[in-house]
Design a protein around this motif. Structure first.
Motif, PDB file in Angstrom:
ATOM      1  N   PRO A 275       0.834  -1.210   0.000  1.00 25.56           N
ATOM      2  CA  PRO A 275       0.000   0.000   0.000  1.00 25.56           C
ATOM      3  C   PRO A 275       0.863   1.252   0.000  1.00 25.56           C
ATOM      4  N   GLY A 276       0.464   2.221  -0.834  1.00 23.46           N
ATOM      5  CA  GLY A 276       1.247   3.442  -0.984  1.00 23.46           C
ATOM      6  C   GLY A 276       2.277   3.370  -2.088  1.00 23.46           C
ATOM      7  N   GLY A 277       2.487   2.191  -2.632  1.00 22.84           N
ATOM      8  CA  GLY A 277       3.476   2.011  -3.685  1.00 22.84           C
ATOM      9  C   GLY A 277       2.954   2.365  -5.063  1.00 22.84           C
ATOM     10  N   SER A 278       3.803   2.106  -6.062  1.00 16.95           N
ATOM     11  CA  SER A 278       3.475   2.451  -7.445  1.00 16.95           C
ATOM     12  C   SER A 278       3.756   1.277  -8.377  1.00 16.95           C
ATOM     13  N   LEU A 279       3.003   1.245  -9.452  1.00 22.69           N
ATOM     14  CA  LEU A 279       3.223   0.298 -10.541  1.00 22.69           C
ATOM     15  C   LEU A 279       2.908   0.991 -11.849  1.00 22.69           C
ATOM     16  N   ARG A 280       3.538   0.531 -12.909  1.00 26.37           N
ATOM     17  CA  ARG A 280       3.226   1.029 -14.246  1.00 26.37           C
ATOM     18  C   ARG A 280       2.849  -0.147 -15.132  1.00 26.37           C
ATOM     19  N   LEU A 281       1.628  -0.126 -15.630  1.00 24.18           N
ATOM     20  CA  LEU A 281       1.159  -1.155 -16.540  1.00 24.18           C
ATOM     21  C   LEU A 281       1.351  -0.701 -17.979  1.00 24.18           C
ATOM     22  N   SER A 282       1.634  -1.669 -18.833  1.00 23.45           N
ATOM     23  CA  SER A 282       1.746  -1.400 -20.263  1.00 23.45           C
ATOM     24  C   SER A 282       0.856  -2.368 -21.026  1.00 23.45           C
ATOM     25  N   CYS A 283       0.372  -1.918 -22.163  1.00 21.45           N
ATOM     26  CA  CYS A 283      -0.430  -2.777 -23.041  1.00 21.45           C
ATOM     27  C   CYS A 283      -0.040  -2.456 -24.473  1.00 21.45           C
ATOM     28  N   ALA A 284       0.501  -3.445 -25.147  1.00 20.69           N
ATOM     29  CA  ALA A 284       0.940  -3.267 -26.524  1.00 20.69           C
ATOM     30  C   ALA A 284       0.016  -3.999 -27.477  1.00 20.69           C
ATOM     31  N   ALA A 285      -0.412  -3.282 -28.497  1.00 18.84           N
ATOM     32  CA  ALA A 285      -1.216  -3.890 -29.556  1.00 18.84           C
ATOM     33  C   ALA A 285      -0.297  -4.340 -30.677  1.00 18.84           C
ATOM     34  N   SER A 286      -0.528  -5.550 -31.177  1.00 17.76           N
ATOM     35  CA  SER A 286       0.301  -6.076 -32.254  1.00 17.76           C
ATOM     36  C   SER A 286      -0.570  -6.685 -33.332  1.00 17.76           C
ATOM     37  N   GLY A 287       0.031  -6.886 -34.496  1.00 13.01           N
ATOM     38  CA  GLY A 287      -0.707  -7.424 -35.623  1.00 13.01           C
ATOM     39  C   GLY A 287      -0.716  -6.419 -36.754  1.00 13.01           C
ATOM     40  N   SER A 288      -1.553  -6.701 -37.722  1.00  8.02           N
ATOM     41  CA  SER A 288      -1.651  -5.833 -38.891  1.00  8.02           C
ATOM     42  C   SER A 288      -2.654  -4.716 -38.585  1.00  8.02           C
ATOM     43  N   ILE A 289      -2.140  -3.639 -37.974  1.00 12.39           N
ATOM     44  CA  ILE A 289      -2.990  -2.568 -37.464  1.00 12.39           C
ATOM     45  C   ILE A 289      -2.967  -1.365 -38.393  1.00 12.39           C
ATOM     46  N   PHE A 290      -4.162  -0.896 -38.730  1.00 16.95           N
ATOM     47  CA  PHE A 290      -4.283   0.333 -39.518  1.00 16.95           C
ATOM     48  C   PHE A 290      -4.438   1.552 -38.617  1.00 16.95           C
ATOM     49  N   SER A 291      -5.310   1.415 -37.610  1.00 19.92           N
ATOM     50  CA  SER A 291      -5.587   2.563 -36.755  1.00 19.92           C
ATOM     51  C   SER A 291      -6.166   2.093 -35.421  1.00 19.92           C
ATOM     52  N   ILE A 292      -5.878   2.872 -34.368  1.00 23.60           N
ATOM     53  CA  ILE A 292      -6.446   2.606 -33.053  1.00 23.60           C
ATOM     54  C   ILE A 292      -7.176   3.845 -32.577  1.00 23.60           C
ATOM     55  N   LYS A 293      -8.410   3.685 -32.189  1.00 25.79           N
ATOM     56  CA  LYS A 293      -9.167   4.809 -31.622  1.00 25.79           C
ATOM     57  C   LYS A 293      -8.967   4.810 -30.109  1.00 25.79           C
ATOM     58  N   ALA A 294     -10.055   4.699 -29.361  1.00 30.56           N
ATOM     59  CA  ALA A 294      -9.947   4.755 -27.908  1.00 30.56           C
ATOM     60  C   ALA A 294      -9.232   3.536 -27.342  1.00 30.56           C
ATOM     61  N   MET A 295      -8.487   3.770 -26.264  1.00 36.48           N
ATOM     62  CA  MET A 295      -7.852   2.703 -25.509  1.00 36.48           C
ATOM     63  C   MET A 295      -8.226   2.914 -24.036  1.00 36.48           C
ATOM     64  N   ALA A 296      -8.263   1.828 -23.286  1.00 33.87           N
ATOM     65  CA  ALA A 296      -8.723   1.957 -21.910  1.00 33.87           C
ATOM     66  C   ALA A 296      -8.178   0.830 -21.047  1.00 33.87           C
ATOM     67  N   TRP A 297      -8.238   1.080 -19.746  1.00 33.64           N
ATOM     68  CA  TRP A 297      -7.924   0.062 -18.753  1.00 33.64           C
ATOM     69  C   TRP A 297      -9.179  -0.205 -17.918  1.00 33.64           C
ATOM     70  N   TYR A 298      -9.450  -1.480 -17.706  1.00 28.57           N
ATOM     71  CA  TYR A 298     -10.533  -1.915 -16.842  1.00 28.57           C
ATOM     72  C   TYR A 298      -9.931  -2.741 -15.698  1.00 28.57           C
ATOM     73  N   ARG A 299     -10.692  -2.844 -14.634  1.00 30.03           N
ATOM     74  CA  ARG A 299     -10.245  -3.615 -13.475  1.00 30.03           C
ATOM     75  C   ARG A 299     -11.390  -4.522 -13.013  1.00 30.03           C
ATOM     76  N   GLN A 300     -11.004  -5.753 -12.687  1.00 32.67           N
ATOM     77  CA  GLN A 300     -11.973  -6.680 -12.112  1.00 32.67           C
ATOM     78  C   GLN A 300     -11.433  -7.172 -10.779  1.00 32.67           C
ATOM     79  N   ALA A 301     -12.049  -6.688  -9.713  1.00 36.22           N
ATOM     80  CA  ALA A 301     -11.664  -7.129  -8.372  1.00 36.22           C
ATOM     81  C   ALA A 301     -12.283  -8.489  -8.084  1.00 36.22           C
ATOM     82  N   PRO A 302     -11.712  -9.237  -7.143  1.00 35.85           N
ATOM     83  CA  PRO A 302     -12.246 -10.567  -6.817  1.00 35.85           C
ATOM     84  C   PRO A 302     -13.726 -10.510  -6.469  1.00 35.85           C
ATOM     85  N   GLY A 303     -14.520 -11.297  -7.166  1.00 33.36           N
ATOM     86  CA  GLY A 303     -15.953 -11.374  -6.886  1.00 33.36           C
ATOM     87  C   GLY A 303     -16.771 -10.209  -7.389  1.00 33.36           C
ATOM     88  N   LYS A 304     -16.161  -9.327  -8.174  1.00 31.30           N
ATOM     89  CA  LYS A 304     -16.879  -8.147  -8.653  1.00 31.30           C
ATOM     90  C   LYS A 304     -16.859  -8.079 -10.172  1.00 31.30           C
TER      91      LYS A 304
END
Length: 122
Positions: free
Chosen positions: A14-43
Motif C-alpha cells: 500500500p502506498g506504492g506504485s506500478l506502471r502497466l503497459s499494453c501493446a497492440a500487435s498485428g496488422s494494425i491500420f488505426s487505433i481509436k480509444a484505448m482503456a484500462w478496466y479492473r476486475q476485483a475478486p468477486g466483482k
C-alpha cells in the motif's frame, strides 16, 4: 491477427506504485480509444481510465489524482501509471481498444487483453 498484451502487474505494498503497459500487435491500420478496466475478486469488470486517439482522458472517481493513463501512438501502446496504491486497487487489469486492421473496408472492432494481476498488500 490483432492482439493486446498487458504487462507490469505484480505485488506492491500500500502506498506504492506500478506502471502497466499494453501493446497492440498485428496488422494494425488505426487505433481509436484505448482503456484500462479492473476486475476485483468477486466483482464486475469496471472502467478505470480511458484515452482517445487525440489524448483526451477520463478516470473513475476512485482513481482520480492517483492514476495516469497515457499512450504512445507510434508504438501502439497504452500505459497506466498507478501511484498511492490502495488495497482496494487489487484486481486483474485488462486493456481494451478499438482497432481497425490493415484491410479494406476499414472496420473497427473492440479487443481485450488477457489481463495482468495487481495485488496491493503488505
Amino acid at each position: 491477427q490483432v492482439q493486446l498484451v498487458e504487462s507490469g502487474g505484480g505485488l506492491v505494498q500500500p502506498g506504492g506504485s506500478l506502471r502497466l503497459s499494453c501493446a497492440a500487435s498485428g496488422s494494425i491500420f488505426s487505433i481509436k480509444a484505448m482503456a484500462w478496466y479492473r476486475q476485483a475478486p468477486g466483482k464486475e469488470r469496471d472502467l478505470v481510465a480511458g484515452i482517445t486517439s487525440g489524448g483526451s482522458t477520463n478516470y473513475a472517481d476512485s482513481v482520480k489524482g492517483r492514476f495516469t493513463i497515457s499512450r504512445d501512438n507510434a508504438k501502439n501502446t497504452v500505459y497506466l501509471q498507478m501511484n498511492s496504491l490502495k488495497r482496494e486497487d487489487t484486481g486483474v487489469y485488462y486493456c481494451n481498444a478499438d482497432i481497425a486492421e490493415d484491410r479494406t473496408p476499414v472496420t473497427y472492432r473492440n479487443y481485450w487483453g488477457k489481463g495482468t494481476l495487481v495485488t496491493v498488500s503488505s
